[in-house]
Write a protein that holds these residues in place. Structure first.
Motif, short mmCIF file in Angstrom:
data_model
loop_
_atom_site.label_atom_id
_atom_site.label_comp_id
_atom_site.label_asym_id
_atom_site.label_seq_id
_atom_site.Cartn_x
_atom_site.Cartn_y
_atom_site.Cartn_z
N LYS B 5 0.84 -1.21 0.00
CA LYS B 5 0.00 0.00 0.00
C LYS B 5 0.87 1.25 0.00
O LYS B 5 1.85 1.33 0.75
N GLU B 6 0.47 2.22 -0.82
CA GLU B 6 1.24 3.46 -0.85
C GLU B 6 0.85 4.33 0.34
O GLU B 6 -0.32 4.42 0.70
N LYS B 7 1.88 4.98 0.93
CA LYS B 7 1.66 5.77 2.15
C LYS B 7 1.41 7.23 1.81
O LYS B 7 2.19 7.84 1.08
N ILE B 8 0.33 7.75 2.39
CA ILE B 8 0.01 9.17 2.16
C ILE B 8 -0.05 9.86 3.52
O ILE B 8 -0.72 9.38 4.44
N LEU B 9 0.66 10.97 3.63
CA LEU B 9 0.63 11.74 4.89
C LEU B 9 -0.22 12.99 4.67
O LEU B 9 0.05 13.78 3.76
N VAL B 10 -1.23 13.15 5.52
CA VAL B 10 -2.11 14.33 5.42
C VAL B 10 -1.74 15.28 6.55
O VAL B 10 -1.91 14.96 7.73
N ILE B 11 -1.22 16.46 6.20
CA ILE B 11 -0.89 17.48 7.21
C ILE B 11 -2.03 18.49 7.19
O ILE B 11 -2.15 19.31 6.26
N GLU B 12 -2.88 18.41 8.16
CA GLU B 12 -4.15 19.17 8.13
C GLU B 12 -4.66 19.31 9.57
O GLU B 12 -4.64 18.34 10.34
N ASP B 13 -5.09 20.52 9.95
CA ASP B 13 -5.56 20.72 11.33
C ASP B 13 -7.08 20.57 11.46
O ASP B 13 -7.60 20.56 12.57
N ASP B 14 -7.77 20.45 10.36
CA ASP B 14 -9.23 20.31 10.41
C ASP B 14 -9.56 18.81 10.46
O ASP B 14 -9.40 18.09 9.47
N GLU B 15 -10.04 18.38 11.64
CA GLU B 15 -10.27 16.94 11.84
C GLU B 15 -11.26 16.37 10.83
O GLU B 15 -11.11 15.24 10.37
N GLN B 16 -12.28 17.16 10.51
CA GLN B 16 -13.30 16.67 9.55
C GLN B 16 -12.68 16.45 8.17
O GLN B 16 -13.02 15.50 7.47
N MET B 17 -11.80 17.35 7.82
CA MET B 17 -11.13 17.23 6.51
C MET B 17 -10.24 15.99 6.50
O MET B 17 -10.20 15.25 5.51
N VAL B 18 -9.53 15.77 7.62
CA VAL B 18 -8.66 14.59 7.71
C VAL B 18 -9.52 13.32 7.55
O VAL B 18 -9.17 12.40 6.81
N GLU B 19 -10.65 13.31 8.25
CA GLU B 19 -11.54 12.14 8.20
C GLU B 19 -12.04 11.90 6.77
O GLU B 19 -12.06 10.77 6.29
N PHE B 20 -12.40 13.00 6.11
CA PHE B 20 -12.88 12.90 4.72
C PHE B 20 -11.80 12.30 3.82
O PHE B 20 -12.05 11.35 3.07
N VAL B 21 -10.59 12.84 3.92
CA VAL B 21 -9.50 12.37 3.06
C VAL B 21 -9.20 10.90 3.36
O VAL B 21 -9.01 10.08 2.44
N LYS B 22 -9.18 10.56 4.66
CA LYS B 22 -8.90 9.16 5.05
C LYS B 22 -9.92 8.21 4.43
O LYS B 22 -9.56 7.20 3.83
N ARG B 23 -11.20 8.55 4.63
CA ARG B 23 -12.25 7.65 4.12
C ARG B 23 -12.13 7.45 2.61
O ARG B 23 -12.23 6.35 2.11
N VAL B 24 -11.96 8.56 1.92
CA VAL B 24 -11.90 8.48 0.45
C VAL B 24 -10.68 7.67 0.00
O VAL B 24 -10.79 6.76 -0.83
N LEU B 25 -9.53 7.96 0.58
CA LEU B 25 -8.30 7.32 0.08
C LEU B 25 -8.14 5.88 0.59
O LEU B 25 -7.64 5.02 -0.14
N GLU B 26 -8.58 5.63 1.83
CA GLU B 26 -8.48 4.26 2.34
C GLU B 26 -9.39 3.32 1.53
O GLU B 26 -9.08 2.15 1.34
N ALA B 27 -10.51 3.87 1.05
CA ALA B 27 -11.41 3.07 0.22
C ALA B 27 -10.73 2.68 -1.10
O ALA B 27 -11.18 1.76 -1.78
N HIS B 28 -9.68 3.40 -1.45
CA HIS B 28 -8.92 3.07 -2.66
C HIS B 28 -7.58 2.42 -2.31
O HIS B 28 -6.61 2.50 -3.09
N SER B 29 -7.55 1.82 -1.11
CA SER B 29 -6.40 1.01 -0.68
C SER B 29 -5.10 1.78 -0.44
O SER B 29 -4.02 1.23 -0.60
#
Lengths: 278, 141
Positions: B5-29
């Motif tokens: 799996k490719e590693k992506i680091l999200v540097i973001e202080d908005d927890e909702q935005m982090v959650e959104f990015v995680k859900r979208v990208l984790e769904a794509h492995s």
């Protein structure tokens, strides 16, 4: 009726090559009475014309505290500036002005200053620096942060040394990464990054910045970010877009104001109030 | 053998935005890590050596993401991040809604050294496509 577009005749007394594409022109008016009476504020500009080619606005890079001649530092960029660069000593040119509001010296008196310049943006700041150095008792300390792409793009190299050695002045020079040579002893980095590193306290201080619009944007972000400056404490100049200098041609208006008449010097707060996007 | 799996680091202080990015990208492995500040983010870059960094602009200060990108992309010999300067950065920002400045890597050059720049809000499909594009061009370079 007086023709407001008619320039005064001036003679090129000296040409100083600053960088491969920037020269400083020292001029005197042919009319001795005008030369004697001509005064201006740092931050004001003149319309400089080459007969038969055209005219363009340039800030005055000299200080009214050093009378006898005026100086403009000009980068070769187009038709008019190419013609100016082709001038020789003793050539005749046209000058009209001074125009614009200039730096608010009354409000700067008694304050500490940080002057942040990039490239040829040091030209209007040089006028202010010379003015402050000539009236040192009226101002607090002065920090000068100046940067250019490379060591050969730094203007006023001889004067930079003099300023560095002036009491009450802290001078920090920087060049963009890759622009340093083996002899370089200054900083290497973009001007806003160096500004944050030097971090002059905002207490009783005014920050004046002039340079490429990109640099100014990031300087404003730095200054109002962790450095803690208020928008009223920051002054910049908007020389772009100016043409006639008289508020007639409509090239430089933002809403109801004309940069050439109401500016080119504005506080960041004034620019925010205007809703200017840059 | 399963693809790593490719590693992506999200540097973001908005927890909702982090959650959104995680859900979208984790769904794509993708394997998604996050940091709530530039300081934490820079530490995690060294720890994880990610394949891609998604960087917010307004963190501790309004322009913190810009300074972080400049640090990460510095190729100066003395830069502590020099070995990470090849990692592509996707900048996600809402700074256009908070200031009168407009930013763009095309006009800002070395002041904005990122591979892609997206103004929020970002659609899930657009996010995935941009991540895929950046990771593909990284592999090809």
């Amino acid at each position: 009726m007086e023709n407001i577009y008619l320039p005064h005749s001036a003679i090129v007394q000296e040409i100083i090559p600053e960088t491969p594409d920037i020269k400083t022109f020292k001029l005197t008016f042919e009319d001795e009475g005008l030369q004697k009476d001509f005064t201006y504020l740092p931050g004001q500009f003149v319309e400089f014309s080459v007969y038969g080619v055209g005219e363009a606005p340039f800030c005055l890079a000299s200080s009214p505290t050093r009378p006898g001649q005026i100086e403009c530092t000009i980068k070769k960029m187009g038709k008019v500036t190419q013609a100016i660069h082709d001038l020789e000593v003793e050539d005749q040119v046209g000058i009209r002005g001074p125009y614009g509001n200039g730096f608010p010296l009354k409000e700067l008196r008694g304050r500490n200053l940080v002057l942040v310049g990039g490239g040829i943006g040091l030209a209007p700041l040089r006028s202010l620096i010379q003015n402050v150095l000539d009236q040192k008792d009226e101002y607090g300390d002065m920090v000068i942060i100046y940067g250019a792409k490379s060591t050969e793009d730094l203007v006023y190299q001889k004067e930079l040394q003099e300023w560095q050695n002036s009491p009450g002045v802290k001078m920090v020079l920087t060049v963009d990464p890759g622009g340093e040579d083996q002899k370089w002893q200054g900083e290497v980095g973009l001007v806003p990054t160096v500004l944050e590193k030097v971090n002059p306290s905002p207490d009783n201080r005014v920050l004046v910045t002039c340079g490429p619009p990109i640099m100014i944007r990031y300087v404003l972000l730095s200054a109002t970010g962790k450095m803690g400056y208020q928008p009223e404490q920051i002054i910049t100049t908007l020389e772009m877009k100016m043409k006639c200098g008289l508020g007639k041609c409509g090239r430089c208006n933002i809403g109801k104001i004309y940069i050439c008449q109401d500016g080119p010097v504005f506080t960041y707060q004034q620019l925010k109030d205007l809703g200017t996007e840059f | 053998m399963a693809k790593k799996k490719e590693k992506i680091l999200v540097i973001e202080d908005d927890e909702q935005m982090v959650e959104f990015v995680k859900r979208v990208l984790e769904a794509h492995s993708y394997q998604v890590h996050s940091a709530p500040s530039a300081e934490e983010g820079l530490k995690k870059v060294k720890e994880l050596s990610p394949d891609l960094i998604i960087l917010d602009v307004m963190l501790e200060t309004k322009g913190e993401g810009f300074w972080t990108a400049q640090k990460l992309k510095s190729t100066e010999a003395q830069s502590e991040y020099r070995e990470y300067s090849h990692i592509p950065i996707l900048m996600l920002t809402a700074i256009h809604t908070q200031t009168e400045f407009r930013f763009s890597p095309e006009t800002d050059g070395e002041y904005l050294p990122v591979e892609d720049f997206v103004e929020k809000p970002v659609e899930p499909g657009e996010l995935v496509q941009k991540v895929k594009n950046l990771l593909t061009s990284k592999t090809q370079s």
